[in-house]
Structure formats: structure tokens, C-alpha cells
Design a protein around this motif. Structure first.
Motif, PDB file in Angstrom:
ATOM      1  N   GLY A  10      22.123  14.613  17.543  1.00 36.09           N
ATOM      2  CA  GLY A  10      22.036  13.391  18.350  1.00 36.09           C
ATOM      3  C   GLY A  10      22.848  12.237  17.829  1.00 36.09           C
ATOM      4  O   GLY A  10      22.768  11.125  18.379  1.00 36.09           O
ATOM      5  N   ALA A  11      23.627  12.449  16.784  1.00 35.22           N
ATOM      6  CA  ALA A  11      24.428  11.356  16.239  1.00 35.22           C
ATOM      7  C   ALA A  11      25.611  11.073  17.157  1.00 35.22           C
ATOM      8  O   ALA A  11      26.252  11.982  17.687  1.00 35.22           O
ATOM      9  CB  ALA A  11      24.917  11.710  14.845  1.00 35.22           C
ATOM     10  N   ASP A  12      25.878   9.790  17.353  1.00 32.19           N
ATOM     11  CA  ASP A  12      26.997   9.370  18.202  1.00 32.19           C
ATOM     12  C   ASP A  12      28.006   8.617  17.339  1.00 32.19           C
ATOM     13  O   ASP A  12      27.821   8.466  16.132  1.00 32.19           O
ATOM     14  CB  ASP A  12      26.490   8.483  19.343  1.00 32.19           C
ATOM     15  CG  ASP A  12      27.461   8.451  20.512  1.00 32.19           C
ATOM     16  OD1 ASP A  12      28.578   8.965  20.349  1.00 32.19           O
ATOM     17  OD2 ASP A  12      27.087   7.925  21.572  1.00 32.19           O
ATOM     18  N   SER A  13      29.045   8.147  18.001  1.00 30.41           N
ATOM     19  CA  SER A  13      30.083   7.430  17.252  1.00 30.41           C
ATOM     20  C   SER A  13      29.579   6.113  16.686  1.00 30.41           C
ATOM     21  O   SER A  13      30.156   5.585  15.727  1.00 30.41           O
ATOM     22  CB  SER A  13      31.303   7.173  18.154  1.00 30.41           C
ATOM     23  OG  SER A  13      30.903   6.413  19.294  1.00 30.41           O
ATOM     24  N   VAL A  14      28.488   5.589  17.272  1.00 33.10           N
ATOM     25  CA  VAL A  14      27.973   4.312  16.783  1.00 33.10           C
ATOM     26  C   VAL A  14      27.012   4.490  15.617  1.00 33.10           C
ATOM     27  O   VAL A  14      26.584   3.507  15.012  1.00 33.10           O
ATOM     28  CB  VAL A  14      27.265   3.558  17.920  1.00 33.10           C
ATOM     29  CG1 VAL A  14      28.242   3.241  19.042  1.00 33.10           C
ATOM     30  CG2 VAL A  14      26.081   4.345  18.449  1.00 33.10           C
ATOM     31  N   VAL A  15      26.644   5.730  15.298  1.00 37.22           N
ATOM     32  CA  VAL A  15      25.693   5.992  14.223  1.00 37.22           C
ATOM     33  C   VAL A  15      26.451   6.106  12.906  1.00 37.22           C
ATOM     34  O   VAL A  15      27.439   6.847  12.806  1.00 37.22           O
ATOM     35  CB  VAL A  15      24.894   7.276  14.489  1.00 37.22           C
ATOM     36  CG1 VAL A  15      23.961   7.591  13.311  1.00 37.22           C
ATOM     37  CG2 VAL A  15      24.091   7.134  15.761  1.00 37.22           C
ATOM     38  N   ALA A  16      25.966   5.401  11.891  1.00 39.09           N
ATOM     39  CA  ALA A  16      26.583   5.464  10.565  1.00 39.09           C
ATOM     40  C   ALA A  16      26.075   6.723   9.853  1.00 39.09           C
ATOM     41  O   ALA A  16      25.029   6.709   9.199  1.00 39.09           O
ATOM     42  CB  ALA A  16      26.263   4.212   9.766  1.00 39.09           C
ATOM     43  N   MET A  17      26.824   7.818   9.997  1.00 44.25           N
ATOM     44  CA  MET A  17      26.384   9.103   9.447  1.00 44.25           C
ATOM     45  C   MET A  17      26.353   9.095   7.928  1.00 44.25           C
ATOM     46  O   MET A  17      25.555   9.818   7.315  1.00 44.25           O
ATOM     47  CB  MET A  17      27.313  10.208   9.944  1.00 44.25           C
ATOM     48  CG  MET A  17      27.008  10.645  11.370  1.00 44.25           C
ATOM     49  SD  MET A  17      25.310  11.222  11.578  1.00 44.25           S
ATOM     50  CE  MET A  17      25.243  12.570  10.427  1.00 44.25           C
ATOM     51  N   ASP A  18      27.206   8.301   7.286  1.00 45.57           N
ATOM     52  CA  ASP A  18      27.167   8.260   5.835  1.00 45.57           C
ATOM     53  C   ASP A  18      25.841   7.704   5.332  1.00 45.57           C
ATOM     54  O   ASP A  18      25.285   8.178   4.331  1.00 45.57           O
ATOM     55  CB  ASP A  18      28.335   7.436   5.304  1.00 45.57           C
ATOM     56  CG  ASP A  18      28.360   6.031   5.895  1.00 45.57           C
ATOM     57  OD1 ASP A  18      27.703   5.823   6.953  1.00 45.57           O
ATOM     58  OD2 ASP A  18      29.001   5.155   5.320  1.00 45.57           O
ATOM     59  N   GLN A  19      25.289   6.718   6.066  1.00 49.78           N
ATOM     60  CA  GLN A  19      24.000   6.171   5.666  1.00 49.78           C
ATOM     61  C   GLN A  19      22.860   7.161   5.975  1.00 49.78           C
ATOM     62  O   GLN A  19      21.886   7.250   5.219  1.00 49.78           O
ATOM     63  CB  GLN A  19      23.746   4.841   6.380  1.00 49.78           C
ATOM     64  CG  GLN A  19      24.765   3.768   6.008  1.00 49.78           C
ATOM     65  CD  GLN A  19      24.406   2.416   6.584  1.00 49.78           C
ATOM     66  OE1 GLN A  19      23.236   2.101   6.770  1.00 49.78           O
ATOM     67  NE2 GLN A  19      25.433   1.602   6.854  1.00 49.78           N
TER      68      GLN A  19
END
Length: 406
Positions: free
Chosen positions: A208-217
Motif C-alpha cells: 500500500g505504499a505510494d510515492s508520497v510515503v516515506a519508505m525509508d522511515q
């Protein structure tokens, strides 16, 4: 004429009369001897019958005597057994009393009164019954010394056996309890402290991660639990930390046994661009601030920023610090149909009830509050579709039942 016929025709000698004497001479017996013989036979038969009668009478008397003797012996045996039982019970009580008092168990014999009473009740009609009674009396009257006590020793042995059984039962219960404690401790260590069920960060699935989600965090939050036993991972605390990540609107965390986690994210979708100098945006931690535009979702949470407004997002202008006005504007934008939302270029409001926006073709719309937004959107669409009002520069739908055009 035949020879010797004279002999045949000679007269036979006359028959002599048979008398008693003749019969007696032939038989060798006289009437007197026969009478004596009959009398003798009669007397012998009488003697035989008398002997048989006497024999039967004697047998009957003997049987009765034997039965009486048997009953007497049985009665004497029962009485003796009763006396022995009472004596044994008395000895047992005496021994138990002495054991409880801490003394040595004493053996007592049968009292003389009991022996005299028992002896007086035992008739001795036969020698067998008398012998049995004598043997029982001798056995009962024999003196009992403390060293030969059976009853008291039997009671002590039973008490000792009961004590040993109680100790064995107590030891068994203690062993069972200790085993249960060890088992519980072992299972607790296996589940909560051993590496058998430790979390492996490489086995965490994020969706469910999108481009606006900070995946590193998001990855940093997950890595902080690496190596922790899975039963000890607090999924609620992990979800709270993920909600603080920029771009995350919602999150669901579930365990994937034996070493993984499943993280389902709901990304925040920006619906408007707000100037950062308006100071009305809830900036997420780690989001830089500047003179650009904050990208916010329908809840007013910043999900990103841009130096220029992205194409397709309306720009919202509200007074500085008026978060309630911003919430009213975002509520209106959320209720607009997608085709109408795509035509909105700018939205402005000074209060919660004075929302208005400018369409991309230059027409302005007085919307008012966020009440009856669905009806207002339907009226506005109808006015813009009608040939008479399609090219109007201003539409006032703040009162949807009485719209104003022009």
C-alpha cells in the motif's frame, strides 16, 4: 393170551390209610415239633422286628443327639467369636489410646467374668462339643503378654503405613507442582526470550505504499524491532509509529509466524496545495518547510511539498493560522464530483461559511458553507450545462434552491 397175563390180572394190594403217625414218620416231625418250630419262627421274627425297631430308635436318638450337639457347638462357636471380637475391639481401642498418649501398647486378656459367662453358656452334651468348648476356653483364657500383642501391633503398623502413604502422596504432589512450574517457565522462555520466534526484518512485507510515503522511515520503524521475539512485538505501538511517517494515513500490522510481519499501509492522497506561509498545515515530522506549497490530504495533513503547485491540484488560500477554515474548504473539495473537482483551480475562504472557488476557465462560484454540498454540486452542473447559463462568469449556489447566475 399174553405171557404173564396172570400177573397183570392179579389184584393190586389194598392202599393203606395215611395217618398222622405215618406222615410224621416220613417227614421226621410231629405236630408237636411243628408247633414248636412255628412258635420258634414267630419268636425269631418278633425278635428281629424288635431289634430293628430298637436300632431305628437308637439311630434316631443318636441323630437327635448329634444335631443337638452340632447346634450347641455352633452356638458356642458364635458366642466365642462374639466374645473374641469384643475383646479384640477393646484391645484395639486400648492400644490406640496408649499410642496417642505416647505410651507403649499394652496387651490385655479376656476378663474372668467374660470367660465364666462364656463357659456357663456352652453346654457339653457330647464329647466333641465339650472338647471344642474346652479348646476355645483355653485359647481365650490363655494369658496375653505385651510382647505377643497382635492387635496393638497391627494398629501401630496401620498407623505407620498411613503415615508413609501420606508422605508419598505429599511428595508426589510436590513433584507434580515442580514439574508444572518448570514446564511453564520453559514455555515462557521459549516464546518470549528465545530466538526461536525472533522477528526477521527481511521477512516483513509492506503493501500500500505510494510515492508520497516515506519508505525509508517505514523501514527504520520495522528494523527497530529486528530480533525481538514475535510474541513480544507490540503491534499497536508499531502502528502508532507508522502513522507518524509522512504520507501514511492508516496502517494495519499483523504477525506472520514464525519470523515475519505484514504491514498494510493506506497512503495519504493530496487533494490541495496550500502555501506554506499560511501556517495552517499540520506538517509531518521530517518534512522541510519553506516558501513553496504544502501538499495536504482531505484531513489537512501534509503529505509532501512542492515549490510550485502540482498540476491538477487546486491552490487553497485561507487566513494565516485558521485551521478551521482550511478544514471547511477541504470538506467541500472532498464532496465535489471528480469531474467538477478537476475544473477547480483556486479555493479561497475568509470564514467557514464563505467558501468560494475559481474554475480553470475563469468563472467564480459562491459556494457558502459545506452544508448541502451534494445538492449544490448538482445545481452547479445543471447551470453550466444549460445553454442559457453555460458561459456565465459567476454562479451563486450558496442557496441551492434559489441559485443566482451572472
Amino acid at each position: 393170551m399174553f405171557l404173564g397175563s396172570e400177573d397183570a390180572t392179579a389184584p393190586l394190594p389194598a392202599a393203606r390209610p395215611r395217618t398222622a403217625a405215618t406222615r410224621a414218620a416220613r417227614t421226621g416231625s410231629t405236630p408237636t415239633s411243628r408247633a414248636g418250630s412255628a412258635a420258634h419262627q414267630t419268636g425269631g421274627a418278633s425278635d428281629t422286628r424288635a431289634g430293628a425297631t430298637a436300632t431305628r430308635a437308637g439311630a434316631t436318638a443318636d441323630a437327635r443327639t448329634a444335631a443337638t450337639s452340632t447346634r450347641t457347638g455352633t452356638t458356642a462357636t458364635r458366642e466365642a467369636a462374639s466374645v473374641d471380637a469384643r475383646t479384640a475391639a477393646s484391645d484395639t481401642r486400648t492400644g490406640a489410646t496408649q499410642i496417642r498418649a505416647g505410651g507403649a501398647p499394652a496387651r490385655t486378656g479376656v476378663s474372668p467374668a467374660v470367660r465364666a459367662s462364656s463357659s456357663s453358656r456352652r453346654p457339653g452334651r457330647t464329647s466333641g462339643a465339650a472338647a471344642s468348648s474346652g479348646a476355645l476356653a483355653a485359647r481365650r483364657t490363655a494369658p496375653v503378654t505385651p510382647s505377643a500383642g497382635v492387635v496393638a501391633q497391627g494398629s501401630a503398623a496401620r498407623f505407620a503405613e498411613r503415615a508413609r502413604a501420606h508422605r508419598r502422596l505429599t511428595q508426589r504432589r510436590i513433584l507434580i507442582a515442580a514439574g508444572a512450574v518448570v514446564a511453564v517457565v520453559g514455555v515462557a522462555w521459549l516464546l518470549f526470550f528465545s530466538p526461536v520466534l525472533a522477528l526477521d526484518a527481511t521477512q516483513v512485507e509492506v503493501s500500500g505504499a505510494d510515492s508520497v510515503v516515506a519508505m525509508d522511515q517505514v523501514q527504520a520503524v520495522v528494523d527497530s524491532r529486528d530480533g525481538v521475539p514475535l510474541p513480544r512485538v507490540d503491534t499497536s505501538a508499531l502502528r502508532s509509529e507508522l502513522l507518524e511517517v509522512p504520507g501514511v494515513r492508516d496502517a494495519t500490522v499483523t504477525r506472520q509466524w514464525p519470523h515475519g510481519l505484514s504491514v498494510a499501509l493506506v497512503a495519504r492522497e493530496p487533494v490541495a496545495a496550500v502555501p506554506e506561509d499560511a501556517d495552517v498545515v499540520q506538517s509531518a515530522e521530517g518534512t522541510p518547510a519553506g516558501a513553496g506549497f504544502a501538499l495536504v490530504d482531505e484531513e489537512g495533513v501534509q503529505v509532501g511539498r512542492a515549490d510550485a503547485p502540482p498540476e491538477g491540484l487546486p491552490v487553497v488560500a485561507v487566513p494565516v493560522g485558521e485551521e478551521r477554515v482550511l478544514s471547511a474548504v477541504l470538506g467541500v473539495l472532498e464532496q465535489l464530483p471528480p469531474d467538477l473537482l478537476a475544473q477547480v483551480g483556486e479555493v479561497a475562504a475568509t470564514t467557514q461559511d464563505s467558501v468560494n472557488f475559481t474554475l480553470r476557465d475563469g468563472a467564480t462560484v459562491e459556494w457558502g458553507s459545506d452544508q448541502e454540498s451534494a445538492l449544490k454540486a448538482a445545481v452547479l452542473g445543471a447551470l453550466r450545462a444549460a445553454p442559457e447559463t453555460a458561459g456565465a462568469a459567476r454562479y451563486d449556489v450558496s442557496a441551492p434552491t434559489m441559485p443566482v447566475v451572472g
